[in-house]
Design an enzyme around this catalytic site. Structure first.
Site, PDB file in Angstrom:
ATOM      1  N   GLY A 103      40.046  36.300  34.831  1.00  0.00           N
ATOM      2  CA  GLY A 103      40.920  37.463  34.762  1.00  0.00           C
ATOM      3  C   GLY A 103      40.343  38.483  33.797  1.00  0.00           C
ATOM      4  O   GLY A 103      39.282  39.040  34.034  1.00  0.00           O
ATOM      5  N   ASN A 104      41.043  38.708  32.672  1.00  0.00           N
ATOM      6  CA  ASN A 104      40.634  39.731  31.708  1.00  0.00           C
ATOM      7  C   ASN A 104      40.670  41.099  32.356  1.00  0.00           C
ATOM      8  O   ASN A 104      39.713  41.875  32.241  1.00  0.00           O
ATOM      9  CB  ASN A 104      39.239  39.435  31.155  1.00  0.00           C
ATOM     10  N   HIS A 105      41.736  41.384  33.046  1.00  0.00           N
ATOM     11  CA  HIS A 105      41.910  42.694  33.656  1.00  0.00           C
ATOM     12  C   HIS A 105      43.380  42.908  34.020  1.00  0.00           C
ATOM     13  O   HIS A 105      44.199  41.984  33.916  1.00  0.00           O
ATOM     14  CB  HIS A 105      41.005  42.859  34.888  1.00  0.00           C
ATOM     15  N   SER A 106      43.652  44.124  34.451  1.00  0.00           N
ATOM     16  CA  SER A 106      44.977  44.482  34.936  1.00  0.00           C
ATOM     17  C   SER A 106      44.785  45.142  36.297  1.00  0.00           C
ATOM     18  O   SER A 106      43.652  45.388  36.727  1.00  0.00           O
ATOM     19  CB  SER A 106      45.613  45.447  33.932  1.00  0.00           C
TER      20      SER A 106
END
Ligand code: T46
Length: 130
Positions: A45-48
């Site tokens: 992930g590490n995102h929006s």
């Protein structure tokens, strides 16, 4: 951002959990993907997303998910196959601490589109107005 415990339709043959779009999850499911074989020290992930809403279920094994709306971060344990976590759009998500046998299933409200991703945290803070 909330955990939901779904009913287990269990009987002598085993267990079954049913999740229906627009009923058990608050959107029409347009895409399903899953990640597995994830290294315990390798967060995902590490995102929006601008538009995409996601519903995360660890259907095998366990992991943690930290959701961050720009103001507060909350870490959730996904450790049962009948527990789901809603990640709204414009919420930064990091999936981490995967068990070796973890299979993380994700139901998504939109088709895959890289332009829907916000992969830089400072850009994310600007978009949410912080
Ligand atoms: C999330 C976590 C749990 C596609 O082609 N189609 C897709 O539907 C997805 C999700 C990804 N991809 C491609 C894009 C990249 O070339 O697969 C590659 C890996 O994607 P990404 O770096 O975004 O992978 P993760 O594991 O960091 O994140 C993914 C999802 O993107 C994310 O929304 O919640 O899994």
């Amino acid at each position: 951002m909330s955990l939901t415990e779904h009913r287990i339709l269990g009987e002598h043959r085993g267990q079954l959990v049913a999740i229906e779009g627009q009923q058990d999850v608050p959107f029409e499911v347009k895409r399903v993907f899953y990640i597995y074989g994830t290294q315990p020290d390798a967060p995902r992930g590490n995102h929006s997303h601008h538009q995409t809403r996601q519903y995360l279920i660890s259907v095998n094994g366990s992991c943690k998910v930290t959701l961050d709306d720009g103001k507060q971060k909350v870490t959730y344990d996904l450790n049962q196959p009948n527990i789901g976590l809603l990640q709204d759009a414009l919420v930064w998500g990091v999936m981490h601490d995967f068990s070796a046998d973890c299979v993380l299933l994700v139901l998504a409200s939109e088709h895959y589109d890289e332009s829907d991703y916000i992969r830089n945290y400072n850009d994310f803070l600007k978009v949410v107005g912080i």
